[in-house]
Design a protein around this motif. Structure first.
Motif, PDB file in Angstrom:
ATOM      1  N   UNK A 122       0.832  -1.209   0.000  1.00  0.00           N
ATOM      2  CA  UNK A 122       0.000   0.000   0.000  1.00  0.00           C
ATOM      3  C   UNK A 122       0.865   1.256   0.000  1.00  0.00           C
ATOM      4  N   UNK A 123       1.981   1.228   0.733  1.00  0.00           N
ATOM      5  CA  UNK A 123       2.887   2.382   0.764  1.00  0.00           C
ATOM      6  C   UNK A 123       3.514   2.635  -0.603  1.00  0.00           C
ATOM      7  N   UNK A 124       3.917   1.559  -1.300  1.00  0.00           N
ATOM      8  CA  UNK A 124       4.536   1.717  -2.623  1.00  0.00           C
ATOM      9  C   UNK A 124       3.500   2.190  -3.639  1.00  0.00           C
ATOM     10  N   UNK A 125       2.285   1.674  -3.571  1.00  0.00           N
ATOM     11  CA  UNK A 125       1.235   2.130  -4.485  1.00  0.00           C
ATOM     12  C   UNK A 125       0.923   3.599  -4.257  1.00  0.00           C
ATOM     13  N   UNK A 126       0.909   4.033  -2.993  1.00  0.00           N
ATOM     14  CA  UNK A 126       0.672   5.453  -2.695  1.00  0.00           C
ATOM     15  C   UNK A 126       1.824   6.300  -3.236  1.00  0.00           C
ATOM     16  N   UNK A 127       3.067   5.792  -3.106  1.00  0.00           N
ATOM     17  CA  UNK A 127       4.222   6.509  -3.644  1.00  0.00           C
ATOM     18  C   UNK A 127       4.118   6.644  -5.163  1.00  0.00           C
ATOM     19  N   UNK A 128       3.751   5.567  -5.840  1.00  0.00           N
ATOM     20  CA  UNK A 128       3.624   5.607  -7.296  1.00  0.00           C
ATOM     21  C   UNK A 128       2.567   6.620  -7.727  1.00  0.00           C
ATOM     22  N   UNK A 129       1.461   6.663  -7.004  1.00  0.00           N
ATOM     23  CA  UNK A 129       0.411   7.624  -7.326  1.00  0.00           C
ATOM     24  C   UNK A 129       0.914   9.064  -7.126  1.00  0.00           C
ATOM     25  N   UNK A 130       1.642   9.284  -6.037  1.00  0.00           N
ATOM     26  CA  UNK A 130       2.192  10.612  -5.749  1.00  0.00           C
ATOM     27  C   UNK A 130       3.182  11.043  -6.832  1.00  0.00           C
ATOM     28  N   UNK A 131       4.065  10.114  -7.251  1.00  0.00           N
ATOM     29  CA  UNK A 131       5.049  10.423  -8.284  1.00  0.00           C
ATOM     30  C   UNK A 131       4.377  10.715  -9.625  1.00  0.00           C
ATOM     31  N   UNK A 132       3.331   9.961  -9.922  1.00  0.00           N
ATOM     32  CA  UNK A 132       2.625  10.195 -11.183  1.00  0.00           C
ATOM     33  C   UNK A 132       2.001  11.581 -11.213  1.00  0.00           C
ATOM     34  N   UNK A 133       1.385  11.964 -10.080  1.00  0.00           N
ATOM     35  CA  UNK A 133       0.764  13.287 -10.000  1.00  0.00           C
ATOM     36  C   UNK A 133       1.818  14.388 -10.120  1.00  0.00           C
ATOM     37  N   UNK A 134       2.952  14.211  -9.447  1.00  0.00           N
ATOM     38  CA  UNK A 134       3.965  15.272  -9.401  1.00  0.00           C
ATOM     39  C   UNK A 134       4.761  15.378 -10.694  1.00  0.00           C
ATOM     40  N   UNK A 135       5.043  14.239 -11.336  1.00  0.00           N
ATOM     41  CA  UNK A 135       5.964  14.217 -12.474  1.00  0.00           C
ATOM     42  C   UNK A 135       5.281  13.957 -13.805  1.00  0.00           C
ATOM     43  N   UNK A 136       3.981  13.698 -13.786  1.00  0.00           N
ATOM     44  CA  UNK A 136       3.267  13.427 -15.036  1.00  0.00           C
ATOM     45  C   UNK A 136       3.666  12.124 -15.690  1.00  0.00           C
ATOM     46  N   UNK A 137       4.067  11.140 -14.893  1.00  0.00           N
ATOM     47  CA  UNK A 137       4.541   9.872 -15.432  1.00  0.00           C
ATOM     48  C   UNK A 137       3.407   9.041 -16.017  1.00  0.00           C
ATOM     49  N   UNK A 138       3.756   8.241 -17.008  1.00  0.00           N
ATOM     50  CA  UNK A 138       2.848   7.240 -17.564  1.00  0.00           C
ATOM     51  C   UNK A 138       3.314   5.875 -17.091  1.00  0.00           C
ATOM     52  N   UNK A 139       2.388   5.075 -16.595  1.00  0.00           N
ATOM     53  CA  UNK A 139       2.742   3.744 -16.093  1.00  0.00           C
ATOM     54  C   UNK A 139       2.146   2.654 -16.974  1.00  0.00           C
ATOM     55  N   UNK A 140       2.974   1.631 -17.243  1.00  0.00           N
ATOM     56  CA  UNK A 140       2.487   0.375 -17.800  1.00  0.00           C
ATOM     57  C   UNK A 140       2.662  -0.652 -16.694  1.00  0.00           C
ATOM     58  N   UNK A 141       1.556  -1.115 -16.137  1.00  0.00           N
ATOM     59  CA  UNK A 141       1.555  -1.897 -14.900  1.00  0.00           C
ATOM     60  C   UNK A 141       1.227  -3.346 -15.236  1.00  0.00           C
ATOM     61  N   UNK A 142       2.203  -4.228 -15.055  1.00  0.00           N
ATOM     62  CA  UNK A 142       2.038  -5.643 -15.383  1.00  0.00           C
ATOM     63  C   UNK A 142       1.727  -6.405 -14.101  1.00  0.00           C
ATOM     64  N   UNK A 143       0.625  -7.149 -14.096  1.00  0.00           N
ATOM     65  CA  UNK A 143       0.242  -7.810 -12.845  1.00  0.00           C
ATOM     66  C   UNK A 143      -0.714  -8.963 -13.117  1.00  0.00           C
TER      67      UNK A 143
END
Length: 564
Positions: A478-499
């Motif tokens: 949950x902490x890493x997912x929250x970090x990824x969301x924060x980074x996406x908002x701040x840096x405008x990142x695009x994620x390709x999430x394999x799961x």
């Protein structure tokens, strides 16, 4: 004289006499500074036909408690206090020789990793037969027949063939079925299932858990289930025992603990569990647009063929996959092992040339790249791998690990590199003191933050997250997912999430592609696909998400009868 253990009736009715009673258990491990206690006064009961789940994060004492029950602590481990009663007999002080007499016959273990738990140089049949031979369960012919019966009972196709095969010739789910066959061979009173499905795809996980349930109902066997997956525990257990740092935080009937958790720690675990939590709102990032405008990733009719064994035979791993990912959003690719997820990603990042199709990343035609242009393209798209314990060089310091990509691209002056490394470490929430440490000195969550920092230090536009949270405990996840969301908002990142974890996909992703045997069987906005799946395969995947089962009448009766 060895005290005999009397097995109670195998009826699935809950008895007042527990199969297992742990009282004030304390376990320690010998280290450089003497013995350190890691399990403190743990007490619990498991009655016939009942499933009791031990839940908690890594280091909570779950596996140590289970190992103490069956006498399989590591060499530096020691049971320091307490009692372990199997059908009323305290086996806590028994020697390994005495315990060998009841392992398999009265108490069995289903281990976590089906890959490492089977002997690679013995056939499947020989390994199932071994437990029968040790306990002298008949002639060779009778044992051979019993092996085939057991492999049939656990749902393996062509059991006669499987008995002659070696572990590497079976899938992960098939190997786990073999371990279950070994565990139930002598119909023990108690099975300890230590994360029995953590390495398996969702649908395979469900089939394995269903199988354990069927055998439990048939034989009246009690199950001590060790798991960090709250969804699995919610679905399968009558009783929950929540551990933190070796201490019981609370325990009780599953329905009661889930509905009204008493401890702050349990409430946090439940809040962090993707399969039990709320889904993410996608309205913030997806907006109506013209197709192709501001798409960070465009994949059109991707086909990837492989020749088999140097022959002319061709295996089509990816067959006509198409999707687009809008800049600043998260697109998930989901499916079981062999679905084509990894092959699709390898084509997108330029690790292999597709047979046909079109791939554009950040406006770049990936299929036209080669040599230095392909190497420099990798600044645009970076990967974060699944296992933070294996993806970081143990010989390097954290500073060296994060700095390395800068040395490979442009190599700015040392002072600038140091500033970038320090800044990105701050960005991912790690202290500067971590820079001089090596990976073994960090927790799993901290290591994954390092892996994310290493990927971000080149200022990429796209991150490919390959099962990037599947090896983490629910709270760290949950902490890493929250970090990824924060980074996406701040840096405008695009994620390709394999799961393969649809609960996590639903939580983090905006859009999704579902792959099955190399074909895309569903695609679109996450909520559309989850609420209105087009394919039977997607419906099966969604149905396999843990945490969705409703208690049956039998479950409720057992839970009510299991008051402590």
């Amino acid at each position: 004289m060895t005290t005999a253990i009397t097995i109670k009736s195998t009826s699935t009715d809950v008895s007042n006499l527990p199969v297992l009673e742990i009282s004030n258990l304390a376990v320690g491990y010998r280290g450089n500074e003497g013995f350190q206690r890691v399990v403190h006064e743990v007490s619990l009961l498991v009655r016939p036909g009942e499933v009791v789940a031990l839940v908690g994060e890594s280091g909570s004492g779950k596996t140590t408690t289970a190992q103490a029950v069956i006498g399989l602590l590591a060499e530096n481990g020691r049971l320091e206090a307490g009692a372990v009663r199997l059908n009323g007999t305290d086996i806590a002080g028994w020697s390994q020789k005495r315990l060998d007499a009841i392992r398999g016959s009265k108490i069995s273990l289903i281990p976590q990793d089906p890959t490492s738990s089977l002997n690679p140089v013995k056939t499947i049949g020989a390994q199932v037969a071994e437990v029968l031979q040790i306990h002298r369960q008949g002639s060779r012919a009778e044992i051979d027949a019993r092996v085939i019966d057991l492999l049939t009972r656990v749902g393996l196709s062509q059991p006669v063939l499987r008995a002659k095969q070696y572990p590497h010739e079976l899938s992960g789910g098939m190997r786990q079925r073999v371990l279950i066959a070994i565990a139930v061979a002598l119909r023990p009173a108690l099975i300890i299932a230590d994360e029995p499905t953590s390495a398996l795809d969702a649908t395979v996980q469900k089939r394995i858990l269903d199988l354990i349930d069927e055998l439990r109902h048939e034989y009246g066997t009690a199950v001590l289930l060790v798991t960090h997956d709250l969804g699995v525990a919610a679905d399968r257990a009558n009783h929950l025992v929540v551990l933190k740092e070796g201490r019981v935080q609370e325990q009780g009937p599953t329905a009661e603990v889930l509905a009204s958790p008493r401890s702050d720690y349990t409430r946090k675990l439940l809040a962090d569990a993707p399969s039990l939590g709320k889904t993410r709102s996608v309205s913030r990032s997806i907006s109506p647009r013209i197709h192709g405008r501001d798409d960070a990733i465009v994949v059109e009719n991707l086909v990837q063929d492989f020749t088999i064994g140097g022959r002319r035979d061709v295996f089509r791993a990816v067959d006509g996959v198409s999707f687009t990912v809008q800049r600043g959003t998260t697109h998930a690719i989901v499916g079981e092992s062999g679905s084509g997820k990894t092959t699709t990603v390898r084509s997108i990042v330029g690790f292999q040339k597709p047979t046909s199709g079109r791939i554009r990343v950040d406006g770049i035609d990936v299929m036209s790249l080669h040599g230095d242009t392909l190497r420099r393209f990798r600044k645009t798209i970076q990967l974060v791998y699944q296992n933070p314990f294996a993806s970081l060089d143990p010989r390097q310091t954290i500073f060296q690990i994060v700095e390395e990509p800068l040395l490979n691209f442009d190599c700015p002056p040392r002072e600038e590199r140091a500033r970038k490394v320090q800044a990105i470490l701050d960005r991912v929430g790690l202290p500067q003191s971590a820079l001089t440490r090596r990976p073994h000195g960090l927790s799993g969550g901290q290591r994954q933050r390092v892996a994310i920092a290493r990927a971000l230090v080149l200022d990429p536009q796209v991150l490919v997250l390959d099962e990037a949270v599947s090896a983490l405990d629910v709270t760290v996840q949950a902490q890493i997912l929250a970090l990824l969301d924060e980074l996406q908002q701040a840096l405008g990142l695009t994620y390709l999430f394999i799961s393969h974890d649809l609960a996590v996909v639903r939580q983090i992703s905006d859009t999704v592609s579902v792959l099955h045997n190399g074909r895309q069987v569903d695609s679109g906005f996450v909520e559309d696909v989850f609420l209105r799946p087009e394919s039977a395969y997607t419906r099966e995947l969604i149905g396999a998400i843990p945490g969705q089962r409703k208690p049956t009448g039998t479950d409720i009766t057992r839970s009510m009868g299991a008051e402590r």
